[in-house]
Scaffold this active site. Sequence first.
Site, PDB file in Angstrom:
ATOM      1  N   ASN A   1      -0.495  10.512   1.679  1.00 59.93           N
ATOM      2  CA  ASN A   1      -1.305   9.606   2.193  1.00 59.93           C
ATOM      3  C   ASN A   1      -2.215  10.571   2.810  1.00 59.93           C
ATOM      4  OD1 ASN A   1      -2.869   7.940   3.205  1.00 59.93           O
ATOM      5  ND2 ASN A   1      -1.311   6.624   4.046  1.00 59.93           N
ATOM      6  N   GLY A  41      -9.166   1.194  12.676  1.00 54.42           N
ATOM      7  CA  GLY A  41      -7.868   2.079  12.958  1.00 54.42           C
ATOM      8  C   GLY A  41      -7.910   2.820  14.337  1.00 54.42           C
ATOM      9  N   VAL A  56      -4.599  -1.338   8.355  1.00 55.38           N
ATOM     10  CA  VAL A  56      -6.297  -2.007   8.582  1.00 55.38           C
ATOM     11  C   VAL A  56      -6.136  -2.287   7.146  1.00 55.38           C
ATOM     12  CG1 VAL A  56      -8.804  -1.677   8.884  1.00 55.38           C
ATOM     13  CG2 VAL A  56      -7.140  -0.944  10.386  1.00 55.38           C
ATOM     14  N   GLY A  93     -14.048   1.878  11.893  1.00 58.44           N
ATOM     15  CA  GLY A  93     -13.492   2.196  13.207  1.00 58.44           C
ATOM     16  C   GLY A  93     -12.364   1.300  13.934  1.00 58.44           C
ATOM     17  N   TYR A 143       0.956  -1.087  -0.036  1.00 56.35           N
ATOM     18  CA  TYR A 143      -0.048  -0.056  -0.202  1.00 56.35           C
ATOM     19  C   TYR A 143       0.902   1.298  -0.146  1.00 56.35           C
ATOM     20  CZ  TYR A 143      -2.939   3.650   1.793  1.00 56.35           C
ATOM     21  OH  TYR A 143      -3.771   4.906   1.930  1.00 56.35           O
ATOM     22  N   GLU A 144       2.102   1.203   0.611  1.00 58.25           N
ATOM     23  CA  GLU A 144       2.679   2.559   0.981  1.00 58.25           C
ATOM     24  C   GLU A 144       3.952   2.384  -0.140  1.00 58.25           C
ATOM     25  OE1 GLU A 144       4.435   2.299   4.707  1.00 58.25           O
ATOM     26  OE2 GLU A 144       2.649   3.341   5.572  1.00 58.25           O
ATOM     27  N   GLY A 171     -13.252   1.893   7.339  1.00 56.56           N
ATOM     28  CA  GLY A 171     -14.514   2.576   7.801  1.00 56.56           C
ATOM     29  C   GLY A 171     -15.549   2.091   8.582  1.00 56.56           C
ATOM     30  N   GLU A 198       5.278   2.681  14.923  1.00 54.83           N
ATOM     31  CA  GLU A 198       6.028   2.076  13.855  1.00 54.83           C
ATOM     32  C   GLU A 198       5.143   1.731  12.557  1.00 54.83           C
ATOM     33  OE1 GLU A 198       9.433   1.729  11.442  1.00 54.83           O
ATOM     34  OE2 GLU A 198       9.403   2.190  13.468  1.00 54.83           O
ATOM     35  N   TYR A 236      -5.701  11.235  11.028  1.00 59.76           N
ATOM     36  CA  TYR A 236      -4.790  11.526  12.498  1.00 59.76           C
ATOM     37  C   TYR A 236      -5.472  12.959  12.906  1.00 59.76           C
ATOM     38  CZ  TYR A 236      -1.901   7.431  10.989  1.00 59.76           C
ATOM     39  OH  TYR A 236      -1.443   6.460  10.275  1.00 59.76           O
TER      40      TYR A 236
END
Length: 209
Positions: A126, A99, A89, A97, A27-28, A95, A85, A133
């Site tokens: 991102n 995370g 999810v 909750g 994903y990253e 969606g 680190e 956050y």
Amino acid sequence: MPELRIRSARAGDEALIVTLLRELADYEKLLDKFRVTEDIVRRDYLGDRPLLQCELAFEGEAPVGVMTWYWTYASFAARRAIYLEDLFVRPSQRGKGHGKALLVHLAKTGAAVGAQRVEWSVLDWNRPSIEFYDSLGARPVSGWLVYRLEGEALAALGADERGHRPGPRRGRQWRDRRARPHPLADSRRHEALQGADAGPADDRRPQDL
């Protein structure tokens, strides 16, 4: 909807941890840097003296997320801190909750010991994570740059022969110097005590990855 469970990783979870972390690396867009194996998880995550903590999230019996973190120390505040680190999810489970539940779990862990903070890094592209956050009340640290020494630069500096090498102590001469106070010792001690009345310094230094 099945209840969400969060528990610490344990022996037998090695393959699941590698799978979830690989999905995060994908994903990253960092799969080229991914080196985690089951043996590494067994050694560094689940050993007698683990180098980091790992929590797994399950919806019923289905694994839906992973979080890795470790303790650090806020030296000016003289309190423990947590560095997050990895937080992941699975896309199909977002969606719901999950995370936030993982971060609540981590915040409770820190609060239980009076931790100074929980901090982490996020890729600047991102936006969904950044907005998430922000919604929790977390804020980016301004005024600091994160530096990293790695690869050839780390090896070169580690091999530098100009590093400090303490010389041998010459018994009596060294002891005699310690025995005689410096003429300014009393005044410096007084200044230090006065400075202590000012209270602890603000500690907002980010920890490196």
